[in-house]
Design a protein around this motif. Structure first.
Motif, PDB file in Angstrom:
ATOM      1  N   LEU A  29       1.324   3.810   3.293  1.00 23.10           N
ATOM      2  CA  LEU A  29       2.498   3.389   3.993  1.00 23.10           C
ATOM      3  C   LEU A  29       3.840   4.200   4.496  1.00 23.10           C
ATOM      4  O   LEU A  29       4.478   4.213   4.636  1.00 23.10           O
ATOM      5  N   LEU A  48       4.888   6.789   6.589  1.00 22.32           N
ATOM      6  CA  LEU A  48       5.312   5.386   8.156  1.00 22.32           C
ATOM      7  C   LEU A  48       6.410   5.148   7.435  1.00 22.32           C
ATOM      8  O   LEU A  48       7.193   6.000   9.103  1.00 22.32           O
ATOM      9  N   TYR A  49       6.874   5.189   7.265  1.00 18.38           N
ATOM     10  CA  TYR A  49       8.379   4.319   6.883  1.00 18.38           C
ATOM     11  C   TYR A  49       9.805   4.472   6.194  1.00 18.38           C
ATOM     12  O   TYR A  49      10.229   4.619   6.420  1.00 18.38           O
ATOM     13  N   ASP A  64       0.921  -1.060   0.274  1.00 18.57           N
ATOM     14  CA  ASP A  64      -0.087  -0.335  -0.276  1.00 18.57           C
ATOM     15  C   ASP A  64       0.870   1.208   0.060  1.00 18.57           C
ATOM     16  O   ASP A  64       1.463   1.585   1.148  1.00 18.57           O
TER      17      ASP A  64
END
Length: 234
Positions: A177, A180-181, A174
């Motif tokens: 995301l 976030l990473y 996805d």
């Protein structure tokens, strides 16, 4: 001679308490070149940068900055409006320097090499601009949106986010995301950089290699939908 005055009324040049009017003294005064406004501003920024790195914002005073620069306090106020203004300019310059170094280093095509370039860019900055990094890792007391190390890390993570988004799409993850990473990866490198700032061991290439080792092999085995293995679920 009576009370330091010769009979003919002249005053000897070496009489204690009299001004030195010798040619040598005049030459010394003549050699003092007045700085331009731009030169004085740069000098104050250099002095402030050194003091802020050594003592922090609260531990540095306008009096110390002025004394180190060899000027009066009003000169500092004239150029920056006070300690806060000087500090804000120093922080802004350092943040732009680090951001430019990181974003300028991201030139490779392969994601792993991009990670290496990002890690080296931060470690290069720490090595070349140690005083600047010491200032940045402290929370800035100046109220501004770009005045903290956390906000700088966020700016760098935004650059990495785009790269991760493309990689996620390729691997079927996805892409939402990716932010976030990106924060996790950049934060890991930044915190390691803070630690390496003082210890300077192992050497820079080895630190970069270990950072990329952890990040890359973690990404290489990434689960599309990671699960928790402990009892806690919320």
């Amino acid at each position: 001679m009576i009370d330091g005055v010769a009979i003919d009324g002249s005053t000897p040049s070496n009489t204690p308490g009299t001004k030195d009017r010798t040619p040598a003294a005049g030459a010394r005064r003549a050699r003092r070149v007045r700085m331009t406004g731009a030169e004085r501003r740069e000098q104050l920024l250099d002095v402030g940068r050194t003091l802020f790195a050594e003592r922090g914002f609260e531990g540095t005073s306008v009096e110390e900055i002025a004394a180190k620069a060899g000027v009066s306090k009003p000169v500092v106020y004239e150029h920056f409006g006070g300690k806060e203004g000087l500090y804000a300019v120093v922080v802004d310059r350092e943040m732009r320097q680090l951001l430019d170094m990181v974003t300028g280093a991201l030139t490779a095509g392969h994601p792993r090499e991009l990670l290496e370039q990002a890690a080296f860019a931060l470690l290069d900055y720490i090595e070349r601009y140690t005083d600047g990094f010491r200032i940045l890792v402290r929370d800035s007391p100046v109220a501004q949106s770009t005045g903290t190390f956390a906000s700088l890390i966020s700016d760098i993570a935004t650059q990495v986010e785009d790269i991760l988004g493309l990689e996620f799409k390729t691997r079927g993850f996805d892409p939402k995301l990716a932010p976030l990473y990106a924060q996790a990866l950049v934060g890991m490198v930044a915190l390691t950089g803070q630690w390496w700032l003082d210890v300077r061991k192992p050497k820079k290439p080895e630190v970069a290699a270990h950072l990329v080792n952890l990040a890359w092999h973690g990404l290489d085995g990434l689960e599309p939908k990671p699960r928790l293995v402990g009892h806690r679920r919320s």
